[in-house]
Design a protein around this motif. Structure first.
Motif, PDB file in Angstrom:
ATOM      1  N   ILE A  47       3.879  -2.765  -0.399  1.00  0.00           N
ATOM      2  CA  ILE A  47       2.442  -2.722  -0.139  1.00  0.00           C
ATOM      3  C   ILE A  47       2.050  -3.910   0.739  1.00  0.00           C
ATOM      4  O   ILE A  47       2.369  -5.050   0.424  1.00  0.00           O
ATOM      5  N   ALA A  48       1.359  -3.642   1.836  1.00  0.00           N
ATOM      6  CA  ALA A  48       0.876  -4.692   2.744  1.00  0.00           C
ATOM      7  C   ALA A  48      -0.379  -4.174   3.432  1.00  0.00           C
ATOM      8  O   ALA A  48      -0.573  -2.959   3.548  1.00  0.00           O
ATOM      9  N   PRO A  49      -1.293  -5.089   3.890  1.00  0.00           N
ATOM     10  CA  PRO A  49      -1.229  -6.548   3.804  1.00  0.00           C
ATOM     11  C   PRO A  49      -1.550  -7.054   2.402  1.00  0.00           C
ATOM     12  O   PRO A  49      -1.671  -6.255   1.473  1.00  0.00           O
ATOM     13  N   SER A  50      -1.727  -8.364   2.277  1.00  0.00           N
ATOM     14  CA  SER A  50      -1.798  -8.965   0.948  1.00  0.00           C
ATOM     15  C   SER A  50      -3.010  -8.506   0.146  1.00  0.00           C
ATOM     16  O   SER A  50      -2.926  -8.384  -1.077  1.00  0.00           O
ATOM     17  N   SER A  51      -4.145  -8.247   0.803  1.00  0.00           N
ATOM     18  CA  SER A  51      -5.325  -7.796   0.060  1.00  0.00           C
ATOM     19  C   SER A  51      -5.107  -6.410  -0.531  1.00  0.00           C
ATOM     20  O   SER A  51      -5.480  -6.136  -1.669  1.00  0.00           O
ATOM     21  N   LYS A  52      -4.508  -5.522   0.252  1.00  0.00           N
ATOM     22  CA  LYS A  52      -4.165  -4.206  -0.279  1.00  0.00           C
ATOM     23  C   LYS A  52      -3.141  -4.347  -1.397  1.00  0.00           C
ATOM     24  O   LYS A  52      -3.191  -3.635  -2.406  1.00  0.00           O
ATOM     25  N   ARG A  53      -2.188  -5.293  -1.245  1.00  0.00           N
ATOM     26  CA  ARG A  53      -1.171  -5.501  -2.281  1.00  0.00           C
ATOM     27  C   ARG A  53      -1.801  -6.009  -3.570  1.00  0.00           C
ATOM     28  O   ARG A  53      -1.439  -5.582  -4.663  1.00  0.00           O
ATOM     29  N   ALA A  54      -2.744  -6.949  -3.459  1.00  0.00           N
ATOM     30  CA  ALA A  54      -3.394  -7.497  -4.651  1.00  0.00           C
ATOM     31  C   ALA A  54      -4.102  -6.396  -5.430  1.00  0.00           C
ATOM     32  O   ALA A  54      -3.981  -6.304  -6.661  1.00  0.00           O
ATOM     33  N   VAL A  55      -4.831  -5.529  -4.711  1.00  0.00           N
ATOM     34  CA  VAL A  55      -5.539  -4.437  -5.377  1.00  0.00           C
ATOM     35  C   VAL A  55      -4.556  -3.359  -5.840  1.00  0.00           C
ATOM     36  O   VAL A  55      -4.677  -2.824  -6.948  1.00  0.00           O
TER      37      VAL A  55
END
Length: 507
Positions: free
Chosen positions: A403-411
């Motif tokens: 999952i990338a970028p990091s904001s999409k990964r966090a969610v």
């Protein structure tokens, strides 16, 4: 902008001075060649600062959420006059706010300093846990379990996400496994602590089970007073690293696309588009049944295993102690599978192997006549715990890698963990007191979800492989890397994240 290249060095005479910039022949940008020794030195600094802190906090968190199982056989049930499914309801209630608040928590994590947010969570669940030692009724127990779920909700997805911004794909699982193994060790520590604390029964007019809650709640409260200062927020702001070390960590993670081309970003600011992208990602939803293979079994097992052992004919005190070897075995399997998964750079296979071990344990529990063979029954609790716990770290690492970028990964990781943890609601209610000591519903439901998890892991593996091949063809059709860059700007490629033609999924 400086780009860093890791340089594997066999002969010490070829080691470049890592403090010197060396111009690139092709690009004109500066490239800092990092020797293998220097790289390992930097990673060790990160390891020793980050991993022990997160590991200790997860140990504390898991003990605090699961010690109700130890309190149960230390007198909680009898003193609060719990009957029927009331104990199951108290166990379950924790997971309602716990699952609902994980996504909002990771959004907050991306909007403020992680060290401060985690400290707030730490202090909050410590306060709730401490006051659980003062409940005197069933309704009070329910209220305490609810607020414990509220306070603990954000820690695990926050910690799992934070590791992704420090380590490359095939460095992540070994570190995550050390962190996650505390979920298993918590079972051992919880049993050992409960065995010791239970002897305080009567001190201060409190029962032994109350002291379990009080003392195990004061620990996170105390930790909160210094955790905000020592927990690093990100590689960009890590004061314990030198400037070139920070830049090295940031740059090597940015290059982790899986294809050797393009870049990803961990410095994006979270927005609605990232939240929607995570919710629309079908591969996250496909991984949720794999997650349920763990949670349905683990949470029911953790809350019930001391009772299962006790009902095999062992005393309550010995039942507490006999949980310890089971969880130690699980830790060994977690770390072994993590090492192998990173070494051979594959995730799905180790999920399937681990879950298969647990399946064998559940089959044995369903066919062994209880409590006729207590030693054999106890022995087959080992593969259940080992298999379920060992399958979790490659599963979550699989999600983190893809999952990338990091904001999409966090969610996305929070979404996976949130819906995945709903399996804990089922797991907390399938071990029925009236079915003791065989627990056919509990063992049978856990067995079924593990089989579903195995099936979905195989399906997802082939879906990822097919998409990787499609992107290989796309890049070739566009004329290679230069053709892709002619069509898309650098910012567009970064915004695409795992949708970029350069991004390849981990299998």
């Amino acid at each position: 902008m400086t780009t860093y290249k890791e340089k594997d060095v066999e002969d010490a005479s070829h080691i470049e001075d890592p403090s010197l910039d060396k111009p690139s022949v092709n690009s004109g940008i500066l490239i800092l060649e990092i020797s293998e020794n220097e790289k390992q030195k930097i990673l060790r600094k990160v390891d020793w600062r980050l991993i022990p802190l997160l590991t200790f906090l997860y140990l504390v968190a898991f003990i605090d959420r699961s010690n109700i199982g130890n309190a149960k056989i230390a007198g909680l049930n009898s003193q609060l006059k719990l009957h029927g499914l009331q104990y199951n309801a108290a166990v379950t209630l924790f997971y309602v706010p716990y699952t609902l608040l994980e996504i909002p928590s990771n959004i907050v994590l991306k909007m403020m300093r992680p060290s401060r947010w985690i400290t707030i969570l730490l202090f909050s669940w410590g306060i709730v846990m401490t006051f659980m030692g003062f409940v005197s009724s069933y309704s009070g127990l329910l209220a305490a379990r609810w607020f414990l779920g509220v306070a603990e909700a954000g820690f695990f997805p926050a910690a799992a996400y934070l590791l992704t911004i420090w380590y490359k794909r095939y460095e992540y699982q070994r570190r995550f496994a050390i962190f996650y193994s505390m979920a298993s060790m918590a079972g051992a520590f919880s049993g050992l602590l409960a065995y010791a604390i239970e002897k305080m029964d009567g001190i201060g007019g409190r029962a032994g089970w109350q002291w379990i809650f009080i003392l195990e709640g004061l620990v996170p409260c105390a930790c909160a007073f210094f955790m905000w200062k020592v927990l690093p927020d990100s590689p960009e702001t890590a004061t314990f690293l030198e400037k070139h070390e920070r830049e090295f960590i940031v740059d090597r993670i940015a290059a982790e696309t899986g294809s050797g081309q393009g870049r990803v970003t961990n410095s994006d600011k979270i927005g609605l588009k990232h939240i929607l992208a995570a919710f629309k990602e079908w591969k996250i939803w496909a991984l949720i049944p794999v997650f349920w293979g763990n949670t349905v079994g683990v949470y029911g097992f953790t809350a019930t295993v001391p009772t299962v052992i006790e009902e095999l004919g062992y005393t309550a005190a010995n039942a507490q102690l006999l949980t310890i070897p089971i969880y130690v075995f699980a830790v060994i399997l977690i770390l072994s599978f993590a090492y192998l998964s990173d070494k051979y750079q594959v995730r799905w296979l180790y999920i399937v192997l681990a879950y298969s071990i647990a399946v064998a344990g559940y089959i044995a529990q369903l066919v062994i006549p209880h409590p006729k063979y207590p030693g054999v029954t106890y022995g087959f609790l080992f593969p259940i715990a080992g298999g379920m716990y060992a399958g979790f770290s490659p599963m979550l690492s699989w999600a983190a890698n893809n999952i990338a970028p990091s904001s999409k990964r966090a969610v996305g990781m929070a979404l996976l963990i949130s819906v995945g943890n709903m399996g804990a609601i089922a797991g907390s209610n399938v071990y029925l007191a009236r079915e003791a000591p065989k627990y056919p519903t509990g063992f049978g439901a856990s067995f079924g979800f593990l089989c579903l998890g195995i099936l979905m892991a195989v399906i997802l593996r082939f879906a990822y492989a097919r998409e990787n091949k499609r992107r290989d063809r796309l890049v070739e059709e566009l004329g290679g890397e230069q053709g892709v860059r002619a069509r898309y700007s650098e910012q567009e490629l970064l915004d695409m994240g795992d949708r970029s033609p350069f991004f390849r999924y981990t299998l």
